[in-house]
Structure formats: structure tokens, C-alpha cells
Scaffold this motif. Structure first.
Motif: not given
Length: 211
Positions: A83, A117, A123, A143
Motif C-alpha cells: 500500500f 494494493t 489507494d 486497486t
């Protein structure tokens, strides 16, 4: 006592006690993977459960486009979960992945470095774009919804958990596994590395042997 083969992003966290039962039961398998690594060729983990690790996901890349594992069929994948607010492991691991790509030279177009992530709340595609483009132009960041991230993590047998920390941005950090997976052009498991144990030159050499 068991020394778990993952390094938390926050050194203050001891998260095993927080694990859901299903994740806790899956971690011993990862211990076996890393233990067998020591007796395998460079970058190769030989174990009967390697088929459990596979590249399957439906996520959104840092350019805002929906992609799945099928978009990368025919290419080797270097996959890392982390992350953008990670204070230590993530930036060094991604920098290492970038060095691996550079070391491959003309063969770099056969390998896709993916950063998935574990913190979809913060994110976004825009945040990921700013983050990975500053590290290496080839890295593709992904993501999605919390459910999509969970599904992707389960596919790779990756552990992650949200941990409250008052002085962190938004009051929390993410604890997560620190593996770099090398996946075959068919999306199957090939090898596992860590930034701490496997320098870029070693990872690049292991990939070149397979190209």
C-alpha cells in the motif's frame, strides 16, 4: 516458536493473534514454501501446494481501466501486494522490482510487474498512479473494492490486515505479507522472492533462466 516468513510494514505490530481463523490456517503453508526454498534452485520453491497460488483477479489499474489476469496472459508476472502509505517494505520492494525490470534489458517486455494494493480505502487509481510512476514507469498498480482486493489476495494466498495506529495517516496502517511472486505466462505459481533475501540481480537471473 515459528518465525513467520512475512515482515509487517509496522514494526510495532504483532498481528498473528488478530488473524481470522481461515488466514491463520493458511499461513503454515507459506512457512513450508519458504522452508523448501532453501533446498531448491534459485527462485524456485518446490512443494506440493504450489497450485494453490494462482493469478486470478478483476481490478482497476492506475489509469482507471478495469483489467483481469487474462489481460496479462502470455507474460510472466512479478506480483507484490502492499500500500502507498507503507513506511518501509513497500517502497524498497517496488524499487527492487524496478531494478529487476531494468536488468532484464530487451527481455523486460516479457515480464509485467504488478503492485496490488491492500488498502483500497486510500489507494485510488489516482493515488496509485502518482506513487508507482515515481518509482518505475513499467509498474502497473491495481486497486478495487474491498471484496475484489480480498478475492485477489486469496488467490495469491496473501495475508493482510488493517491495524489502528493513532499517528498514522487516517489512523491506521496495513500489515501484510512481503512476498514477490513470479507467476508463469499461464498465471500459475513459479517462484517466490523477498526484497530482504533476494537482491534484484538474483531475481533477474532467476527470471532469465525461465525466458
Amino acid at each position: 516458536a515459528v518465525n513467520w516468513p512475512w515482515k509487517p510494514c509496522s514494526k510495532q505490530i504483532t498481528a498473528l493473534a488478530r488473524l481470522p481463523l481461515g488466514i491463520a490456517l493458511s499461513l503454515p503453508a507459506m512457512v513450508v514454501i519458504l522452508a523448501l526454498r532453501d533446498n531448491a534452485p534459485p527462485g524456485r520453491a518446490r512443494h506440493s501446494g504450489e497450485a494453490l497460488v494462482k493469478s486470478e483477479f478483476s481490478l482497476v489499474n492506475h489509469l482507471g481501466r478495469r483489467v483481469t489476469h487474462k489481460d496479462f496472459a502470455g507474460k510472466w508476472q512479478l506480483v507484490f501486494f502492499g500500500f502507498t502509505y507503507c513506511p518501509d517494505v513497500c517502497p524498497t520492494t517496488l524499487a527492487s522490482m524496478g531494478q529487476v525490470i531494468d536488468s532484464l534489458g530487451d527481455a523486460a517486455d516479457k515480464v509485467v510487474p504488478l503492485f496490488i494494493t491492500v488498502d483500497p480505502q486510500r489507494d485510488t487509481s489516482k493515488a496509485l498512479a502518482e506513487y508507482v510512476t515515481a518509482i518505475h514507469p513499467n509498474i502497473i498498480a491495481l486497486t478495487g473494492t474491498p471484496e475484489e482486493i480480498k478475492a485477489a489476495a486469496q488467490s495469491f494466498r496473501i495475508y493482510y490486515a488493517k491495524v489502528d495506529k493513532e499517528d498514522a495517516p487516517a489512523g491506521y496502517l496495513m500489515n501484510h505479507s512481503g512476498f514477490i511472486y513470479l507467476m508463469t505466462p499461464k498465471g500459475g505459481y513459479e517462484a517466490v522472492f523477498t526484497e530482504k533475501s533476494d537482491p534484484p540481480a538474483k531475481i533477474a537471473a532467476a527470471i532469465k533462466q525461465r525466458l
